[in-house]
Design a protein around this motif. Structure first.
Motif, PDB file in Angstrom:
ATOM      1  N   ARG A  14       0.817  -1.214   0.000  1.00  0.00           N
ATOM      2  CA  ARG A  14       0.000   0.000   0.000  1.00  0.00           C
ATOM      3  C   ARG A  14       0.852   1.267   0.000  1.00  0.00           C
ATOM      4  O   ARG A  14       0.335   2.366  -0.194  1.00  0.00           O
ATOM      5  N   GLY A  15       2.154   1.116   0.222  1.00  0.00           N
ATOM      6  CA  GLY A  15       3.036   2.271   0.239  1.00  0.00           C
ATOM      7  C   GLY A  15       2.921   3.111   1.496  1.00  0.00           C
ATOM      8  O   GLY A  15       3.351   4.267   1.523  1.00  0.00           O
ATOM      9  N   VAL A  16       2.370   2.534   2.560  1.00  0.00           N
ATOM     10  CA  VAL A  16       2.210   3.270   3.817  1.00  0.00           C
ATOM     11  C   VAL A  16       3.560   3.437   4.516  1.00  0.00           C
ATOM     12  O   VAL A  16       3.846   4.482   5.100  1.00  0.00           O
ATOM     13  N   ILE A  17       4.391   2.413   4.478  1.00  0.00           N
ATOM     14  CA  ILE A  17       5.725   2.472   5.061  1.00  0.00           C
ATOM     15  C   ILE A  17       6.729   1.959   4.038  1.00  0.00           C
ATOM     16  O   ILE A  17       6.357   1.385   3.006  1.00  0.00           O
ATOM     17  N   THR A  18       8.006   2.179   4.318  1.00  0.00           N
ATOM     18  CA  THR A  18       9.082   1.585   3.529  1.00  0.00           C
ATOM     19  C   THR A  18       9.758   0.500   4.359  1.00  0.00           C
ATOM     20  O   THR A  18       9.483   0.356   5.550  1.00  0.00           O
ATOM     21  N   TRP A  19      10.651  -0.229   3.741  1.00  0.00           N
ATOM     22  CA  TRP A  19      11.286  -1.353   4.429  1.00  0.00           C
ATOM     23  C   TRP A  19      12.401  -0.912   5.365  1.00  0.00           C
ATOM     24  O   TRP A  19      12.847  -1.696   6.221  1.00  0.00           O
ATOM     25  N   HIS A  20      12.852   0.327   5.251  1.00  0.00           N
ATOM     26  CA  HIS A  20      14.080   0.738   5.921  1.00  0.00           C
ATOM     27  C   HIS A  20      14.057   0.529   7.434  1.00  0.00           C
ATOM     28  O   HIS A  20      14.960  -0.114   7.997  1.00  0.00           O
ATOM     29  N   ILE A  21      13.051   1.078   8.112  1.00  0.00           N
ATOM     30  CA  ILE A  21      13.042   1.006   9.568  1.00  0.00           C
ATOM     31  C   ILE A  21      12.867  -0.428  10.074  1.00  0.00           C
ATOM     32  O   ILE A  21      13.671  -0.892  10.895  1.00  0.00           O
ATOM     33  N   PRO A  22      11.847  -1.187   9.634  1.00  0.00           N
ATOM     34  CA  PRO A  22      11.703  -2.547  10.168  1.00  0.00           C
ATOM     35  C   PRO A  22      12.907  -3.439   9.892  1.00  0.00           C
ATOM     36  O   PRO A  22      13.396  -4.138  10.793  1.00  0.00           O
ATOM     37  N   VAL A  23      13.399  -3.428   8.655  1.00  0.00           N
ATOM     38  CA  VAL A  23      14.494  -4.334   8.292  1.00  0.00           C
ATOM     39  C   VAL A  23      15.798  -3.947   8.995  1.00  0.00           C
ATOM     40  O   VAL A  23      16.510  -4.806   9.546  1.00  0.00           O
TER      41      VAL A  23
END
Length: 311
Positions: free
Chosen positions: A194-203
């Motif tokens: 959905r483009g709500v978040i990117t992968w940067h912070i969780p990963v």
């Protein structure tokens, strides 16, 4: 008619606060559903009480302070849901209701409402609940499939060893929303699509936690820690996907997000390994929430059309 003047470029987006909040709520449904299945009807009551109290308190506050009522943007409902999923199922329902009041009034509304808070409301409320009623907030129960009230209190999975599959599927003690990692991953993928978040912070958060856990070591000394166990245990994955990615309390730039995520992962590992508290996700994210304004100040985006200064 009042006009708000802001810097260019002026880009129209179809996304709204309401749409984004609803997307996050949808992403949380798998974790909430599995939590209710594993822990029983009491988990569902925590969800209803958490969301209902948050919406009601925000509505009453905005009415009493003569503000525009904005409960239809789903931000209060999301806060209540996040708080409920961070609760042990055997905690009294009034504690969940009290947490929603604290999150909405003390952490959110007193700092200007949505977008004005500098701490994640649900996490800050959870931290205050742990400090105020530690016996209720640290008594985790093993899932017993619709019979959670008869379950026996058990140690947190950070203390007692469980298998990787048990950790992944949620057959462990813990809070309502954090136990099933499969459900969290489903929600994470939905938010990415959905483009709500990117992968940067969780990963990067989970990667840093894994590396530091291996580096700091286990019972056999340095470089012997179990990185996979660290990622799958406790609230690390839930916090990385749903709490650390909060728009208001996380940095605006990719560089800022990288530093923020690495800081969160490092602090979680340090608290778990060297602190007196077995789980550090809540406090690590809250500490980095406080650092976020500094990251935005010194690693903020350049204004559109700004000419770079030359030496």
């Amino acid at each position: 008619m009042k006009l708000t003047v802001s810097t260019a470029p002026h880009v129209h987006s179809h996304n709204s606060t309401r749409r984004i909040m609803l997307d996050v709520i949808i992403a949380l449904l798998p974790a909430a559903g599995v939590g209710i299945y594993l822990f029983g009807y009491m988990a569902g009551l925590h969800v209803l009480i958490g969301m209902g109290a948050a919406v009601l308190v925000e509505y009453l506050w905005q009415k009493l302070t003569k503000q525009a009522v904005r409960v239809n943007d789903f931000s209060a409902a999301l806060t209540g849901l996040l708080l409920a999923l961070n609760m042990p199922v055997d905690a009294p329902l009034w504690v969940t209701a009290m947490g929603s009041v604290v999150a909405i009034i003390l952490v959110k509304q007193l700092f200007g409402g949505i977008g004005g808070n500098f701490l994640n409301p649900a996490l800050a409320a959870r931290a205050l609940l742990v400090a105020s009623w530690p016996a209720h907030m640290t008594a985790f129960t093993a899932p017993t499939y619709f019979a959670a009230t008869d379950a026996v209190s058990s140690a947190t999975p950070l203390v007692t060893q469980y298998g990787y599959m048990e950790l992944f599927m949620g057959r462990i003690p813990g809070t309502i929303g954090e136990v099933c990692k499969l459900a969290i991953i489903v929600g994470f993928l939905y938010l990415l699509i959905r483009g709500v978040i990117t992968w940067h912070i969780p990963v990067l958060l989970l990667g840093t936690l894994a590396f530091c856990t291996w580096l700091f070591g286990g019972t056999d000394g340095a470089f012997t820690g179990d990185p996979l166990y660290a990622v799958l245990s406790g609230g690390a994955m839930f916090g990385a996907v749903f709490m650390a990615t909060d728009y208001t309390t996380s940095p605006m730039t990719i560089k800022g997000e990288v530093i923020y995520a690495i800081g969160c992962g490092l602090l979680i590992a340090l608290i778990r390994e060297f602190g007196s508290y077995t789980e550090g996700v809540t406090y690590a994210i809250l500490i980095m929430n406080i650092v976020t304004p500094l990251l935005d100040k010194y690693i903020g985006p350049n204004l559109y059309g700004e000419v770079k200064k030359r030496a």
